[in-house]
Design a protein around this motif. Sequence first.
Motif, PDB file in Angstrom:
ATOM      1  N   ARG A   1       0.839  -1.204   0.000  1.00  0.00           N
ATOM      2  CA  ARG A   1       0.000   0.000   0.000  1.00  0.00           C
ATOM      3  C   ARG A   1       0.873   1.252   0.000  1.00  0.00           C
ATOM      4  NH1 ARG A   1      -4.179   2.512  -1.747  1.00  0.00           N
ATOM      5  NH2 ARG A   1      -5.093   3.927  -0.286  1.00  0.00           N
ATOM      6  N   ALA A   2       1.910   1.258   0.800  1.00  0.00           N
ATOM      7  CA  ALA A   2       2.805   2.418   0.836  1.00  0.00           C
ATOM      8  C   ALA A   2       3.473   2.612  -0.518  1.00  0.00           C
ATOM      9  CB  ALA A   2       3.855   2.228   1.929  1.00  0.00           C
ATOM     10  N   HIS A   3       3.857   1.526  -1.142  1.00  0.00           N
ATOM     11  CA  HIS A   3       4.491   1.599  -2.464  1.00  0.00           C
ATOM     12  C   HIS A   3       3.530   2.193  -3.491  1.00  0.00           C
ATOM     13  CE1 HIS A   3       7.253   0.524  -5.663  1.00  0.00           C
ATOM     14  NE2 HIS A   3       6.249  -0.051  -6.307  1.00  0.00           N
ATOM     15  N   LEU A   4       2.278   1.732  -3.483  1.00  0.00           N
ATOM     16  CA  LEU A   4       1.286   2.274  -4.423  1.00  0.00           C
ATOM     17  C   LEU A   4       1.042   3.756  -4.174  1.00  0.00           C
ATOM     18  CD1 LEU A   4      -1.359  -0.582  -4.563  1.00  0.00           C
ATOM     19  CD2 LEU A   4       0.148   0.184  -6.407  1.00  0.00           C
TER      20      LEU A   4
ATOM     21  N   LEU B   1       4.015   5.712  -5.554  1.00  0.00           N
ATOM     22  CA  LEU B   1       4.058   5.772  -7.019  1.00  0.00           C
ATOM     23  C   LEU B   1       2.997   6.701  -7.597  1.00  0.00           C
ATOM     24  CD1 LEU B   1       4.633   2.045  -7.997  1.00  0.00           C
ATOM     25  CD2 LEU B   1       6.271   3.918  -8.128  1.00  0.00           C
ATOM     26  N   HIS B   2       1.845   6.810  -6.943  1.00  0.00           N
ATOM     27  CA  HIS B   2       0.727   7.561  -7.497  1.00  0.00           C
ATOM     28  C   HIS B   2       0.517   8.934  -6.880  1.00  0.00           C
ATOM     29  CE1 HIS B   2      -0.197   3.411  -8.733  1.00  0.00           C
ATOM     30  NE2 HIS B   2      -0.509   4.027  -9.851  1.00  0.00           N
ATOM     31  N   ASP B   3       1.318   9.302  -5.905  1.00  0.00           N
ATOM     32  CA  ASP B   3       1.144  10.605  -5.268  1.00  0.00           C
ATOM     33  C   ASP B   3       1.948  11.647  -6.042  1.00  0.00           C
ATOM     34  OD1 ASP B   3       1.913  11.980  -1.953  1.00  0.00           O
ATOM     35  OD2 ASP B   3       0.835  12.814  -3.650  1.00  0.00           O
ATOM     36  N   PRO B   4       1.288  12.629  -6.623  1.00  0.00           N
ATOM     37  CA  PRO B   4       2.022  13.641  -7.401  1.00  0.00           C
ATOM     38  C   PRO B   4       2.913  14.531  -6.544  1.00  0.00           C
ATOM     39  CG  PRO B   4      -0.294  14.222  -7.229  1.00  0.00           C
ATOM     40  CD  PRO B   4      -0.153  12.860  -6.638  1.00  0.00           C
ATOM     41  N   HIS B   5       2.721  14.496  -5.219  1.00  0.00           N
ATOM     42  CA  HIS B   5       3.520  15.337  -4.330  1.00  0.00           C
ATOM     43  C   HIS B   5       4.629  14.547  -3.636  1.00  0.00           C
ATOM     44  CE1 HIS B   5       0.642  18.464  -5.028  1.00  0.00           C
ATOM     45  NE2 HIS B   5      -0.329  17.646  -4.679  1.00  0.00           N
ATOM     46  N   SER B   6       4.826  13.320  -4.004  1.00  0.00           N
ATOM     47  CA  SER B   6       5.824  12.497  -3.328  1.00  0.00           C
ATOM     48  C   SER B   6       7.240  13.023  -3.616  1.00  0.00           C
ATOM     49  CB  SER B   6       5.718  11.037  -3.767  1.00  0.00           C
ATOM     50  OG  SER B   6       6.174  10.894  -5.098  1.00  0.00           O
ATOM     51  N   ALA B   7       8.157  12.621  -2.797  1.00  0.00           N
ATOM     52  CA  ALA B   7       9.547  13.044  -2.957  1.00  0.00           C
ATOM     53  C   ALA B   7      10.107  12.569  -4.297  1.00  0.00           C
ATOM     54  CB  ALA B   7      10.383  12.487  -1.805  1.00  0.00           C
ATOM     55  N   ARG B   8       9.567  11.505  -4.825  1.00  0.00           N
ATOM     56  CA  ARG B   8      10.048  10.939  -6.071  1.00  0.00           C
ATOM     57  C   ARG B   8       9.893  11.932  -7.239  1.00  0.00           C
ATOM     58  NH1 ARG B   8       7.142   7.897  -9.723  1.00  0.00           N
ATOM     59  NH2 ARG B   8       8.377   6.519 -10.976  1.00  0.00           N
ATOM     60  N   THR B   9       8.896  12.809  -7.178  1.00  0.00           N
ATOM     61  CA  THR B   9       8.651  13.722  -8.286  1.00  0.00           C
ATOM     62  C   THR B   9       9.383  15.051  -8.134  1.00  0.00           C
ATOM     63  OG1 THR B   9       6.664  14.632  -7.259  1.00  0.00           O
ATOM     64  CG2 THR B   9       6.367  12.734  -8.715  1.00  0.00           C
ATOM     65  N   HIS B  10      10.103  15.253  -7.058  1.00  0.00           N
ATOM     66  CA  HIS B  10      10.776  16.534  -6.828  1.00  0.00           C
ATOM     67  C   HIS B  10      12.247  16.449  -7.170  1.00  0.00           C
ATOM     68  CE1 HIS B  10       7.125  17.032  -4.492  1.00  0.00           C
ATOM     69  NE2 HIS B  10       7.250  18.307  -4.808  1.00  0.00           N
TER      70      HIS B  10
END
Length: 126
Positions: free
Chosen positions: A111-114, A117-126
């Motif tokens: 669930r945390a992984h999903l 991946l789908h949160d536009p504000h996650s650290a991954r997109t910055h």
Amino acid sequence: MAGLNDAPLADPVVVFAMMFGERKFGHLVGDLAVVTQQRLQDEGLTKEATAEKLKAAQDARENRLAKLLATRLDEWVSGDKEKFVREALVEVAELHELHMGPQMLASIGARAHLLYLHDPHSARTH
């Protein structure tokens, strides 16, 4: 069979705790909606009142878990990262040993992984 109808039902939180880790996962998942819903049904409320209370309980659950997570992650951000990892690994090992522990850990991780991946504000997109 008639004797079963007269028997008091166990508290859903107690049943859930026995099935899924003796409340040791509480800081990660809180009281699940199905448990809260069962408790509210036992109160004999209208559908609308039950839905309203269920939403309020879910909002409170999410806020409490978010604060716990923020506090925990603050230890990583401003603390000893090696100590944080060591303590997390010890906790995972302890949770893994509980009844349904591996399944709960896998479910929480998936669930945390999903969400990540789908949160536009996650650290991954910055």
